[in-house]
Motif scaffolding. Structure first.
Motif, PDB file in Angstrom:
ATOM      1  N   ARG A 183       0.846  -1.191   0.000  1.00  0.00           N
ATOM      2  CA  ARG A 183       0.000   0.000   0.000  1.00  0.00           C
ATOM      3  C   ARG A 183       0.883   1.244   0.000  1.00  0.00           C
ATOM      4  N   ILE A 202       0.279   5.279  10.987  1.00  0.00           N
ATOM      5  CA  ILE A 202      -1.036   4.640  11.030  1.00  0.00           C
ATOM      6  C   ILE A 202      -0.970   3.412  11.933  1.00  0.00           C
ATOM      7  N   GLN A 203      -1.940   3.286  12.812  1.00  0.00           N
ATOM      8  CA  GLN A 203      -2.044   2.116  13.672  1.00  0.00           C
ATOM      9  C   GLN A 203      -2.913   1.059  12.981  1.00  0.00           C
ATOM     10  N   TYR A 204      -2.262   0.031  12.466  1.00  0.00           N
ATOM     11  CA  TYR A 204      -2.994  -1.028  11.771  1.00  0.00           C
ATOM     12  C   TYR A 204      -3.536  -2.038  12.784  1.00  0.00           C
ATOM     13  N   ILE A 208      -3.063  -7.542  11.075  1.00  0.00           N
ATOM     14  CA  ILE A 208      -2.193  -7.145   9.966  1.00  0.00           C
ATOM     15  C   ILE A 208      -0.865  -6.652  10.533  1.00  0.00           C
ATOM     16  N   SER A 210       2.522  -4.570   9.693  1.00  0.00           N
ATOM     17  CA  SER A 210       2.937  -3.551   8.728  1.00  0.00           C
ATOM     18  C   SER A 210       4.444  -3.386   8.758  1.00  0.00           C
ATOM     19  N   LEU A 236       2.009  -4.990   3.886  1.00  0.00           N
ATOM     20  CA  LEU A 236       1.029  -5.505   4.840  1.00  0.00           C
ATOM     21  C   LEU A 236       0.963  -7.020   4.726  1.00  0.00           C
ATOM     22  N   THR A 247     -10.574  -3.858   9.175  1.00  0.00           N
ATOM     23  CA  THR A 247     -10.675  -2.490   8.668  1.00  0.00           C
ATOM     24  C   THR A 247      -9.362  -1.750   8.874  1.00  0.00           C
ATOM     25  N   LEU A 248      -8.824  -1.230   7.768  1.00  0.00           N
ATOM     26  CA  LEU A 248      -7.674  -0.329   7.848  1.00  0.00           C
ATOM     27  C   LEU A 248      -8.212   1.048   8.214  1.00  0.00           C
ATOM     28  N   ALA A 270     -11.561   4.840   5.463  1.00  0.00           N
ATOM     29  CA  ALA A 270     -11.199   3.508   5.969  1.00  0.00           C
ATOM     30  C   ALA A 270     -11.378   2.482   4.863  1.00  0.00           C
ATOM     31  N   ARG A 271     -10.612   1.415   4.923  1.00  0.00           N
ATOM     32  CA  ARG A 271     -10.664   0.372   3.901  1.00  0.00           C
ATOM     33  C   ARG A 271     -10.810  -0.981   4.590  1.00  0.00           C
ATOM     34  N   THR A 272     -11.757  -1.782   4.120  1.00  0.00           N
ATOM     35  CA  THR A 272     -12.018  -3.102   4.702  1.00  0.00           C
ATOM     36  C   THR A 272     -11.525  -4.188   3.764  1.00  0.00           C
TER      37      THR A 272
END
Length: 307
Positions: A183, A202-204, A208, A210, A236, A247-248, A270-272
């Motif tokens: 990403r 970003i806190q994944y 996941i 990172s 990732l 969810t990212l 946000a991305r799922t």
């Protein structure tokens, strides 16, 4: 007494003629080389971009010269793009023009007064004699405003535009352990150098892992000033033992729109993604032994013995 009065009058007349004699010895300098300054605004916020243009006009009589650059202890000043050279007519006379563009970032609120821009050079008269010429110009003072008290961001970002985008996960189906995803996040600001942009931390989710690569920062010259870009690429990797949707998180970066004079927020939605466990390996049965026929046994019995 009358003689002294006559000498005094003659001396005063001679002194009055000296400036005219000096002017006759060389051409008027203001027609040979002069400086023009301009700026994009007379009021900016602290750390906001101020575009300054310096133009030197000179005739063919100028042999050589030196043009100073703007500088100030309470401002970061950078040259914007390459120096331009062209010709232009002013009051019917053709001049050569050197144009330089700068971006100025005031670092403290208050009144910003840039020192004079100076030109020192040498010109040649029609008889071939060289003489010194000089000119100087001062830009009007600029009012520098402090950071608005209501700004909600942790990093002050005064810009004309700021955007945040992501790539790499546009078309992706269910993800299983062992799959590697890439990403790339890109933060672009118009009116700010790349060095001032905040890192994208970003806190994944726990499902996941990172692995971020080193940030890439780059500044370039646009038609309306500097453009700063920060790019962050992250690998990732799904963690085994997790199933279902993950969810990212959303990313929000507050910034100050200097055109509309208000706070705005750049948002990356946000991305799922869906995680599935790796399928269990199939158990293979060992092959069953084949039954020996009577013909095979007879063939073995009939083989001659080794000598």
């Amino acid at each position: 007494m009358a003689l002294n009065r006559q000498w005094r009058q003659a001396l005063l007349a001679l002194l009055a003629c000296l400036p005219l004699m000096a002017m006759a010895q060389q051409p008027e300098q203001e027609n040979i080389a002069f400086i023009e300054l301009s700026a994009s605004a007379d009021e900016v916020y602290v750390q906001q971009q101020l575009r300054v243009t310096v133009k030197l006009y000179y005739t063919n009589q100028v042999v050589q010269g030196q043009l100073s650059d703007p500088e100030h202890p309470d401002a970061i000043i950078e040259k914007l793009g390459e120096q331009k050279q062209y010709q232009e007519r002013v009051n019917g006379e053709r001049y050569r023009v050197v144009e330089r563009d700068y971006v100025v970032f005031p670092q403290t609120p208050g009144r910003l007064q840039l020192p004079p821009i100076d030109f020192q050079g040498t010109a040649r008269d029609p008889r071939g004699h060289h003489y010194r010429i000089a000119d100087s110009a001062v830009l009007f003072p600029v009012n520098v405003k402090d950071i608005p008290a209501g700004f909600s961001g942790s990093t002050w970002l005064p810009a004309t535009d700021l955007s945040l985008s992501a790539s790499g996960l546009e078309r992706i189906g269910p993800v299983k352990p062992g799959d590697n995803l890439t990403r790339t996040l890109t933060l672009t600001a118009r009116g700010l150098p790349a060095t001032t942009l905040p890192s994208l931390e970003i806190q994944y989710p726990e499902a996941i892992r990172s692995y971020p690569e080193p940030e890439q920062r780059q500044s370039s010259a646009g038609t309306k000033g500097v453009i700063g870009e920060l790019q962050q690429t992250v690998a990732l990797v799904p963690v085994p033992g997790h199933d279902g949707k993950v969810t990212l998180p959303q990313v929000r970066i507050p910034w100050w729109d200097v055109t509309e004079d208000r706070e705005r927020v750049a948002v990356l939605p946000a991305r799922t993604i869906e995680l599935i466990s790796a399928p269990a390996p199939e158990r293979t049965q060992p092959p069953e032994p084949t039954a020996q026929t009577s013909d095979d046994a007879q063939a073995k019995d009939s083989e001659p013995a080794s000598p």
